[in-house]
Scaffold this motif. Structure first.
Motif, mmCIF file in Angstrom:
data_model
loop_
_atom_site.group_PDB
_atom_site.id
_atom_site.type_symbol
_atom_site.label_atom_id
_atom_site.label_comp_id
_atom_site.label_asym_id
_atom_site.label_seq_id
_atom_site.Cartn_x
_atom_site.Cartn_y
_atom_site.Cartn_z
ATOM 1 N N PRO A 1 0.809 -1.222 0.000
ATOM 2 C CA PRO A 1 0.000 0.000 0.000
ATOM 3 C C PRO A 1 0.851 1.284 0.000
ATOM 4 C CG PRO A 1 -0.897 -1.573 1.566
ATOM 5 C CD PRO A 1 0.421 -2.119 1.092
ATOM 6 N N GLU A 2 1.946 1.299 0.750
ATOM 7 C CA GLU A 2 2.829 2.473 0.772
ATOM 8 C C GLU A 2 3.407 2.735 -0.610
ATOM 9 O OE1 GLU A 2 5.985 2.542 3.695
ATOM 10 O OE2 GLU A 2 4.681 1.529 5.127
ATOM 11 N N VAL A 26 0.829 4.204 -3.039
ATOM 12 C CA VAL A 26 0.559 5.623 -2.820
ATOM 13 C C VAL A 26 1.756 6.461 -3.273
ATOM 14 C CG1 VAL A 26 0.117 7.399 -1.072
ATOM 15 C CG2 VAL A 26 -1.104 5.225 -0.965
ATOM 16 N N ASP A 86 5.074 7.565 7.119
ATOM 17 C CA ASP A 86 5.405 6.802 5.922
ATOM 18 C C ASP A 86 5.807 7.724 4.773
ATOM 19 O OD1 ASP A 86 4.762 4.255 7.087
ATOM 20 O OD2 ASP A 86 2.656 4.834 6.939
ATOM 21 N N ILE A 146 0.232 5.404 6.188
ATOM 22 C CA ILE A 146 -0.490 4.329 5.509
ATOM 23 C C ILE A 146 -0.652 3.229 6.551
ATOM 24 C CG2 ILE A 146 -0.596 2.821 3.496
ATOM 25 C CD1 ILE A 146 -0.087 5.723 2.670
ATOM 26 N N VAL A 202 -4.224 7.000 5.530
ATOM 27 C CA VAL A 202 -4.818 6.222 4.451
ATOM 28 C C VAL A 202 -4.864 4.782 4.941
ATOM 29 C CG1 VAL A 202 -4.603 5.470 2.056
ATOM 30 C CG2 VAL A 202 -3.852 7.766 2.711
ATOM 31 N N TRP A 203 -6.052 4.199 4.914
ATOM 32 C CA TRP A 203 -6.243 2.833 5.388
ATOM 33 C C TRP A 203 -6.065 1.847 4.243
ATOM 34 C CZ3 TRP A 203 -6.343 1.899 10.430
ATOM 35 C CH2 TRP A 203 -6.685 2.950 11.283
ATOM 36 N N GLU A 204 -5.554 0.696 4.592
ATOM 37 C CA GLU A 204 -5.327 -0.386 3.634
ATOM 38 C C GLU A 204 -6.589 -0.700 2.823
ATOM 39 O OE1 GLU A 204 -4.043 -5.096 4.092
ATOM 40 O OE2 GLU A 204 -4.520 -3.907 5.855
ATOM 41 N N LEU A 230 -7.510 1.222 -0.375
ATOM 42 C CA LEU A 230 -6.684 1.038 -1.562
ATOM 43 C C LEU A 230 -7.054 -0.215 -2.350
ATOM 44 C CD1 LEU A 230 -3.294 2.170 -0.017
ATOM 45 C CD2 LEU A 230 -4.776 3.461 -1.561
#
Length: 177
Positions: free
Chosen positions: A24-25, A28, A51, A63, A115-117, A120
């Motif tokens: 996820p990081e 983004v 992050d 994240i 930002v939540w997993e 995404l």
């Protein structure tokens, strides 16, 4: 209910879970870079080692994995059936630490974003990514507005204190600006 893996196998599996450079990081970061935004990664000098750090926008982005950071009402964030009390305490400590770090950052003048997993997943990814960019634009404009207002206030103060033939020139009504 007992764990289906041996203690050694469970330990090995848990050791494979990353804390930095997660999918996820990276997702983004690639999106932000493609939009021309430049940032720093995992800045240790800031509380919580964010992050993503965008100095130009005075914004940090965390994240968070839904499970590890206790995302409320999320399908991914369910507690394991074994050692439930221990996991609940651990995740609550993570939540407290996250909140404390965000308060510290706000006190230092930083904007914070989480930002939540689950935001995404493919169905929501584009909306989430565009939302990040929109919030960054908003943060930048707010900071610019504050700087511009402070600059204008300084101009007005300087003008009001200048003397010309014994009279103060300038006005506080903002005429001519």
């Amino acid at each position: 209910m007992a764990d289906i893996y041996s203690k050694e196998k469970r330990s090995y599996l848990m050791s494979l879970i990353r804390s930095q450079n997660t999918k996820p990081e990276i997702m983004v970061r690639k999106y932000l870079f493609s939009k021309g935004l430049r940032f720093r990664v995992n800045v240790k000098k800031l509380p919580g080692t964010p992050d993503i750090v965008l100095p130009k926008y005075r914004t940090v982005i965390f994240i968070h994995g839904c499970f590890w950071h206790g995302h409320g009402n999320c399908k991914i964030a369910h507690l394991p059936k074994t050692r439930t009390e221990w996991w609940e305490k651990k995740i609550n400590r993570n939540i407290e630490r996250d909140n404390s770090n965000r308060r510290k950052l706000k006190g230092m003048g930083w904007h914070t974003m989480v930002v939540w997993e689950c935001q995404l997943v493919p169905k929501q990814r584009q909306t989430t990514m565009q939302g990040i960019v929109d919030l960054l634009d908003k943060a930048y404009l707010e900071d610019y507005k504050i700087k511009a207002t402070n600059s204008l206030a300084k101009k007005i103060n300087l003008t009001n204190h200048k003397l010309c033939s014994g009279e103060i020139i300038g006005s506080t009504t903002g005429d001519g600006f």
